[in-house]
Design a protein around this motif. Structure first.
Motif, mmCIF file in Angstrom:
data_model
loop_
_atom_site.group_PDB
_atom_site.id
_atom_site.type_symbol
_atom_site.label_atom_id
_atom_site.label_comp_id
_atom_site.label_asym_id
_atom_site.label_seq_id
_atom_site.Cartn_x
_atom_site.Cartn_y
_atom_site.Cartn_z
ATOM 1 N N GLU A 1 0.815 -1.217 0.000
ATOM 2 C CA GLU A 1 0.000 0.000 0.000
ATOM 3 C C GLU A 1 0.847 1.264 0.000
ATOM 4 N N GLY A 2 2.164 1.121 -0.048
ATOM 5 C CA GLY A 2 3.041 2.280 -0.082
ATOM 6 C C GLY A 2 3.435 2.812 1.282
ATOM 7 N N ARG A 3 3.061 2.104 2.347
ATOM 8 C CA ARG A 3 3.436 2.542 3.703
ATOM 9 C C ARG A 3 4.874 2.143 3.988
ATOM 10 N N GLU A 4 5.612 3.064 4.564
ATOM 11 C CA GLU A 4 7.006 2.797 4.892
ATOM 12 C C GLU A 4 7.102 1.832 6.065
ATOM 13 N N LEU A 5 7.865 0.757 5.881
ATOM 14 C CA LEU A 5 8.108 -0.212 6.943
ATOM 15 C C LEU A 5 9.441 0.058 7.630
ATOM 16 N N ARG A 6 10.387 0.564 6.854
ATOM 17 C CA ARG A 6 11.719 0.818 7.386
ATOM 18 C C ARG A 6 12.418 1.822 6.485
ATOM 19 N N CYS A 7 13.267 2.640 7.087
ATOM 20 C CA CYS A 7 14.103 3.571 6.337
ATOM 21 C C CYS A 7 15.561 3.220 6.616
ATOM 22 N N ILE A 8 16.329 3.063 5.554
ATOM 23 C CA ILE A 8 17.750 2.749 5.686
ATOM 24 C C ILE A 8 18.521 4.016 5.336
ATOM 25 N N GLU A 9 19.240 4.533 6.317
ATOM 26 C CA GLU A 9 19.950 5.805 6.122
ATOM 27 C C GLU A 9 21.112 5.683 5.149
ATOM 28 N N ASP A 10 21.892 4.600 5.248
ATOM 29 C CA ASP A 10 23.097 4.467 4.433
ATOM 30 C C ASP A 10 23.259 3.007 4.009
ATOM 31 N N LEU A 11 23.246 2.751 2.698
ATOM 32 C CA LEU A 11 23.384 1.378 2.193
ATOM 33 C C LEU A 11 24.722 0.765 2.578
ATOM 34 N N ALA A 12 25.742 1.576 2.763
ATOM 35 C CA ALA A 12 27.073 1.073 3.096
ATOM 36 C C ALA A 12 27.110 0.395 4.464
ATOM 37 N N THR A 13 26.138 0.664 5.322
ATOM 38 C CA THR A 13 26.128 0.053 6.653
ATOM 39 C C THR A 13 25.539 -1.350 6.650
ATOM 40 N N LEU A 14 24.974 -1.763 5.522
ATOM 41 C CA LEU A 14 24.356 -3.085 5.442
ATOM 42 C C LEU A 14 25.388 -4.161 5.134
ATOM 43 N N PRO A 15 25.152 -5.381 5.604
ATOM 44 C CA PRO A 15 26.026 -6.492 5.230
ATOM 45 C C PRO A 15 25.963 -6.703 3.707
ATOM 46 N N PRO A 16 27.039 -7.179 3.110
ATOM 47 C CA PRO A 16 27.093 -7.312 1.652
ATOM 48 C C PRO A 16 25.933 -8.101 1.038
ATOM 49 N N ASP A 17 25.484 -9.176 1.675
ATOM 50 C CA ASP A 17 24.402 -9.975 1.094
ATOM 51 C C ASP A 17 23.077 -9.215 1.078
#
Length: 164
Positions: A58-74
């Protein structure tokens, strides 16, 4: 020894995976799964590596990720692949012909993905992005980027400028 870049990467309290139907699924910290999640960049052109929202059907935000670089590679690889598929935007290199300056108009163009034709339904489907760039939305919802109208032929510039 770990570098500062490695220590800034945290294990997220969520998980992403592609379900058997090929759709992105988000599992939150409590383990609740949300299928058919759409990643959306807040600033896709000016800051594509930051502020990515995961939205439900429905377009509702579930989560906001500030910086992709902080995520694990997978996790980052899954998310970047989904964003690339969602954000397919061919660049118009040359306007070959526009059938009419009345809408709907058929455009024949050369893009960085090859030659194509599309129908422009209304002049409101052409938006200025900057002083010399534009985004064109065709009748099927495909977006085309004109990075710099000054790089087009005089005919192509007139065709795009007519809508801006």
């Amino acid at each position: 020894m770990t570098t500062s870049h490695e220590t800034s990467r945290q294990t997220p309290d969520f998980h992403l995976h592609i379900n058997p139907f090929g759709r992105l699924t988000y599992s939150d910290a409590t383990g609740i799964e949300h299928p058919d999640v759409m990643p959306v960049r807040a600033y896709p052109l000016s800051d594509p590596r930051h502020w990515v929202s995961l939205c439900d059907r429905e377009g509702r935000e579930l989560r906001c990720i500030e910086d992709l670089a902080t995520l694990p590679p997978d996790v980052r690889a899954i998310l970047e692949n989904e964003l690339a598929q969602r954000e397919f935007v061919p660049r118009i290199l040359r306007v070959i012909q526009v059938s009419s300056y009345l809408e709907p108009a058929e455009w024949e163009v050369e893009t960085d993905c090859g030659p194509t034709r599309f129908v422009l339904k209304t002049e409101e489907d052409v938006r200025r992005l900057g002083p010399h760039s534009a985004l064109i939305l065709d009748s099927h919802g495909v977006r085309y980027l004109v990075p710099d109208t000054r790089d087009l032929t005089p005919y192509g510039r007139r065709a795009v400028d007519r809508y801006l």
